[in-house]
Design a protein around this motif. Sequence first.
Motif, PDB file in Angstrom:
ATOM      1  N   THR A 134       0.829  -1.210   0.000  1.00  0.00           N
ATOM      2  CA  THR A 134       0.000   0.000   0.000  1.00  0.00           C
ATOM      3  C   THR A 134       0.862   1.258   0.000  1.00  0.00           C
ATOM      4  N   GLY A 135       2.036   1.190   0.628  1.00  0.00           N
ATOM      5  CA  GLY A 135       2.945   2.332   0.591  1.00  0.00           C
ATOM      6  C   GLY A 135       3.458   2.605  -0.810  1.00  0.00           C
ATOM      7  N   TYR A 136       3.820   1.543  -1.562  1.00  0.00           N
ATOM      8  CA  TYR A 136       4.276   1.709  -2.934  1.00  0.00           C
ATOM      9  C   TYR A 136       3.173   2.305  -3.817  1.00  0.00           C
ATOM     10  N   LEU A 137       1.927   1.947  -3.507  1.00  0.00           N
ATOM     11  CA  LEU A 137       0.800   2.457  -4.292  1.00  0.00           C
ATOM     12  C   LEU A 137       0.345   3.843  -3.842  1.00  0.00           C
ATOM     13  N   GLY A 138       0.944   4.355  -2.782  1.00  0.00           N
ATOM     14  CA  GLY A 138       0.565   5.678  -2.287  1.00  0.00           C
ATOM     15  C   GLY A 138      -0.798   5.702  -1.611  1.00  0.00           C
ATOM     16  N   LEU A 139      -1.168   4.585  -0.979  1.00  0.00           N
ATOM     17  CA  LEU A 139      -2.500   4.485  -0.372  1.00  0.00           C
ATOM     18  C   LEU A 139      -2.467   4.543   1.141  1.00  0.00           C
ATOM     19  N   ASN A 140      -1.315   4.787   1.729  1.00  0.00           N
ATOM     20  CA  ASN A 140      -1.254   4.863   3.187  1.00  0.00           C
ATOM     21  C   ASN A 140      -1.948   6.121   3.700  1.00  0.00           C
ATOM     22  N   ALA A 141      -2.419   6.024   4.942  1.00  0.00           N
ATOM     23  CA  ALA A 141      -3.052   7.153   5.648  1.00  0.00           C
ATOM     24  C   ALA A 141      -4.367   7.574   5.026  1.00  0.00           C
ATOM     25  N   ASN A 142      -5.042   6.681   4.302  1.00  0.00           N
ATOM     26  CA  ASN A 142      -6.392   6.974   3.819  1.00  0.00           C
ATOM     27  C   ASN A 142      -7.185   5.678   3.718  1.00  0.00           C
ATOM     28  N   LEU A 143      -8.484   5.806   3.543  1.00  0.00           N
ATOM     29  CA  LEU A 143      -9.372   4.646   3.581  1.00  0.00           C
ATOM     30  C   LEU A 143      -9.144   3.689   2.419  1.00  0.00           C
ATOM     31  N   LEU A 144      -8.665   4.185   1.283  1.00  0.00           N
ATOM     32  CA  LEU A 144      -8.399   3.291   0.159  1.00  0.00           C
ATOM     33  C   LEU A 144      -7.335   2.260   0.520  1.00  0.00           C
ATOM     34  N   GLY A 145      -6.376   2.656   1.338  1.00  0.00           N
ATOM     35  CA  GLY A 145      -5.362   1.702   1.768  1.00  0.00           C
ATOM     36  C   GLY A 145      -5.930   0.588   2.620  1.00  0.00           C
ATOM     37  N   VAL A 146      -7.028   0.872   3.331  1.00  0.00           N
ATOM     38  CA  VAL A 146      -7.693  -0.154   4.131  1.00  0.00           C
ATOM     39  C   VAL A 146      -8.502  -1.092   3.240  1.00  0.00           C
ATOM     40  N   VAL A 147      -9.087  -0.541   2.183  1.00  0.00           N
ATOM     41  CA  VAL A 147     -10.044  -1.292   1.374  1.00  0.00           C
ATOM     42  C   VAL A 147      -9.367  -2.137   0.300  1.00  0.00           C
ATOM     43  N   VAL A 148      -8.416  -1.563  -0.430  1.00  0.00           N
ATOM     44  CA  VAL A 148      -7.879  -2.209  -1.634  1.00  0.00           C
ATOM     45  C   VAL A 148      -7.324  -3.613  -1.379  1.00  0.00           C
ATOM     46  N   PRO A 149      -6.532  -3.865  -0.319  1.00  0.00           N
ATOM     47  CA  PRO A 149      -6.022  -5.234  -0.130  1.00  0.00           C
ATOM     48  C   PRO A 149      -7.087  -6.258   0.221  1.00  0.00           C
ATOM     49  N   ASN A 150      -8.301  -5.823   0.479  1.00  0.00           N
ATOM     50  CA  ASN A 150      -9.362  -6.744   0.898  1.00  0.00           C
ATOM     51  C   ASN A 150     -10.480  -6.874  -0.136  1.00  0.00           C
ATOM     52  N   LEU A 151     -10.184  -6.567  -1.386  1.00  0.00           N
ATOM     53  CA  LEU A 151     -11.216  -6.629  -2.415  1.00  0.00           C
ATOM     54  C   LEU A 151     -11.535  -8.057  -2.846  1.00  0.00           C
ATOM     55  N   ALA A 152     -10.691  -9.001  -2.494  1.00  0.00           N
ATOM     56  CA  ALA A 152     -10.940 -10.417  -2.789  1.00  0.00           C
ATOM     57  C   ALA A 152     -10.613 -11.223  -1.554  1.00  0.00           C
ATOM     58  N   ASN A 153     -11.231 -12.399  -1.454  1.00  0.00           N
ATOM     59  CA  ASN A 153     -11.085 -13.202  -0.249  1.00  0.00           C
ATOM     60  C   ASN A 153     -11.066 -14.681  -0.627  1.00  0.00           C
ATOM     61  N   ALA A 154     -10.069 -15.407  -0.130  1.00  0.00           N
ATOM     62  CA  ALA A 154      -9.929 -16.822  -0.480  1.00  0.00           C
ATOM     63  C   ALA A 154     -11.100 -17.649   0.034  1.00  0.00           C
ATOM     64  N   PHE A 155     -11.557 -17.354   1.260  1.00  0.00           N
ATOM     65  CA  PHE A 155     -12.682 -18.119   1.799  1.00  0.00           C
ATOM     66  C   PHE A 155     -13.934 -17.895   0.965  1.00  0.00           C
ATOM     67  N   GLY A 156     -14.161 -16.646   0.529  1.00  0.00           N
ATOM     68  CA  GLY A 156     -15.331 -16.359  -0.287  1.00  0.00           C
ATOM     69  C   GLY A 156     -15.300 -17.112  -1.606  1.00  0.00           C
ATOM     70  N   ILE A 157     -14.132 -17.163  -2.237  1.00  0.00           N
ATOM     71  CA  ILE A 157     -14.008 -17.906  -3.492  1.00  0.00           C
ATOM     72  C   ILE A 157     -14.267 -19.388  -3.264  1.00  0.00           C
ATOM     73  N   PHE A 158     -13.714 -19.927  -2.186  1.00  0.00           N
ATOM     74  CA  PHE A 158     -13.942 -21.333  -1.858  1.00  0.00           C
ATOM     75  C   PHE A 158     -15.431 -21.609  -1.633  1.00  0.00           C
ATOM     76  N   LEU A 159     -16.092 -20.740  -0.864  1.00  0.00           N
ATOM     77  CA  LEU A 159     -17.506 -20.940  -0.570  1.00  0.00           C
ATOM     78  C   LEU A 159     -18.349 -20.894  -1.834  1.00  0.00           C
ATOM     79  N   MET A 160     -18.109 -19.893  -2.690  1.00  0.00           N
ATOM     80  CA  MET A 160     -18.896 -19.772  -3.917  1.00  0.00           C
ATOM     81  C   MET A 160     -18.627 -20.950  -4.852  1.00  0.00           C
ATOM     82  N   ARG A 161     -17.390 -21.384  -4.930  1.00  0.00           N
ATOM     83  CA  ARG A 161     -17.064 -22.507  -5.798  1.00  0.00           C
ATOM     84  C   ARG A 161     -17.803 -23.772  -5.388  1.00  0.00           C
TER      85      ARG A 161
END
Length: 282
Positions: A134-161
């Motif tokens: 997130t630091g390389y992407l310039g997303l620190n110290a704002n809400l986008l830095g909290v959200v972007v790494p969590n846009l996908a989830n392994a458990f969710g993919i497993f459950l849907m599959r």
Amino acid sequence: MRPYRRHPRTWRRGALTLVILAIAVAAAFPLVWMVLSSLKTPEESMQVPPVWWPGSPNLNAFTEVAGVVNLGRSFINSAFIALVTTVAIVVTSLMAGYAFAKYRFKGRDWLFAILIATMFLPPIVTLIPLYRLTGYLGLNANLLGVVVPNLANAFGIFLMRQYIKGVPDDLIDAARVDGASEFLILFKIVAPSVLPAIAALTLFAFVYHWNSYLWPLTVLQGNTDQYPIVISLSRLLSYNRGAMNTGLVMAGATLAVLPPVILFVFLQRFFVDSIVATGVKG
């Protein structure tokens, strides 16, 4: 005449009901105690032995919380984090789960195995790499830095599959013959067929990210204007010296748990259906 005897199954059902009731009471007790404590006066909060029921319930603690914490801003931040991540997780899980369940491509099983393996990584292990990213992407110290790494989830993919595998292939093939696109098939045919699983994933994702503490605290770097409600409420702990303001802390905690509880009330029917469907399939 022989005396009437209850069937052993009746006794077992009665015993099972009592056990379930005891577990439910034990699980609900902290929540009930939190709400009751938020309605007590400071004197009642300090009494020993504790007062179980407030003598004169009042909402003073709830009004005082607003003077300590910026509730409006904190709730907006939490809602943004929880809603954006939940919607993204549901959509990406549907798409990836559909691909793993219904498409055949080279390396599919190995890729899915690697995806499942990531579920066993403790969050603390990925904290520093994600923070650097997130630091390389310039997303620190704002809400986008909290959200972007969590846009996908392994458990969710497993459950849907797992649920999408149960959708008949003939239904999907018929839609393709009729000229339906893959996105149309996914969102008009497959998604309604796995609605209980979507509701369960929505509930899990929303509650998890609403209550997330360590990752937002790390990324936001002291930017208090961007703090979600869970982090903002930690300021109330400094007001709890000598148990004089226990009601203030409990009032803040009560406000924080309301959105997940309300969401569960609306989705509980689908959540139960997903559990029943899992039991039937198992």
